[in-house]
Design an enzyme around this catalytic site. Structure first.
Site, PDB file in Angstrom:
ATOM      1  N   SER A  42       0.855  -1.187   0.000  1.00  0.00           N
ATOM      2  CA  SER A  42       0.000   0.000   0.000  1.00  0.00           C
ATOM      3  C   SER A  42       0.886   1.231   0.000  1.00  0.00           C
ATOM      4  O   SER A  42       2.069   1.146   0.347  1.00  0.00           O
ATOM      5  CB  SER A  42      -0.864  -0.013   1.271  1.00  0.00           C
ATOM      6  OG  SER A  42      -1.490   1.221   1.486  1.00  0.00           O
ATOM      7  N   TYR A  55      -2.115  -0.494  10.505  1.00  0.00           N
ATOM      8  CA  TYR A  55      -2.122  -0.827   9.083  1.00  0.00           C
ATOM      9  C   TYR A  55      -0.797  -0.453   8.418  1.00  0.00           C
ATOM     10  O   TYR A  55      -0.173  -1.267   7.726  1.00  0.00           O
ATOM     11  CB  TYR A  55      -3.290  -0.111   8.403  1.00  0.00           C
ATOM     12  CG  TYR A  55      -3.439  -0.381   6.929  1.00  0.00           C
ATOM     13  CD1 TYR A  55      -3.991  -1.578   6.485  1.00  0.00           C
ATOM     14  CD2 TYR A  55      -3.046   0.550   5.985  1.00  0.00           C
ATOM     15  CE1 TYR A  55      -4.138  -1.841   5.130  1.00  0.00           C
ATOM     16  CE2 TYR A  55      -3.189   0.309   4.628  1.00  0.00           C
ATOM     17  CZ  TYR A  55      -3.736  -0.890   4.199  1.00  0.00           C
ATOM     18  OH  TYR A  55      -3.881  -1.139   2.864  1.00  0.00           O
TER      19      TYR A  55
END
Length: 161
Positions: A42, A55
């Site tokens: 990501s 995350y």
């Protein structure tokens, strides 16, 4: 404010999930003479973002796992790379818009303030990047990551607010 359970859940999905899939596919890939493993990173692998500690930490670790696995598996002709997507139009983003009461245009404007291309990405664009790493067109690529983020991580946008 993340709880121990939040950290455990993020680890289970973003690290342990990739590790277990890799563990179970590795014998078949060795037997077949090689192949390509693609992890899903990501932009959060590289950027600090508010309220994203669990995350972002796991996605950063996933990029390092990509490098380490690439090194370990190269002798088996197995390439390991990561796709690192930015804001992508998905069912989750649709749900976010509904929950917030935003139109698509309001959501896109908010999400693309620091994106060079001034738009969100689409699932097909992530799929095409993934297909590149899965194909022999990337036969000399391993241990890397491909940013599919409209240029978001390539620049710093300076605002005068």
């Amino acid at each position: 404010d993340a709880t121990a359970d939040d950290w455990d859940q993020s680890h289970a999905v973003n690290i342990k999930g990739h590790a277990l899939v890799t563990k179970h596919i590795l014998p078949l890939m060795k037997q077949s003479g090689g192949g390509s493993i693609i992890f899903m990173g990501s932009i959060s692998s590289f950027l600090g973002q508010p309220h994203c500690a669990t995350y972002a930490t796991m996605k950063g670790a996933l990029v390092q796992m990509t490098r380490s696995c690439a090194y370990d598996f190269a002798k088996y002709r197995i390439r390991v790379n990561a796709i690192c997507a930015g804001t992508i139009e998905t069912p989750i983003s649709q749900q976010e818009r509904l929950n917030q009461g935003w139109t698509y245009e309001e959501w896109e404007e908010l999400k693309t303030k620091d994106v060079m291309m001034k738009r969100v990405g689409h699932a097909r664009e992530v799929a095409n990047a993934t297909l590149f790493y899965a194909s022999n067109e990337s036969s000399y690529c391993t241990g890397g990551h491909l940013m599919v983020d409209g240029g978001q991580t390539a620049c710093t946008v300076m605002t005068t607010e």
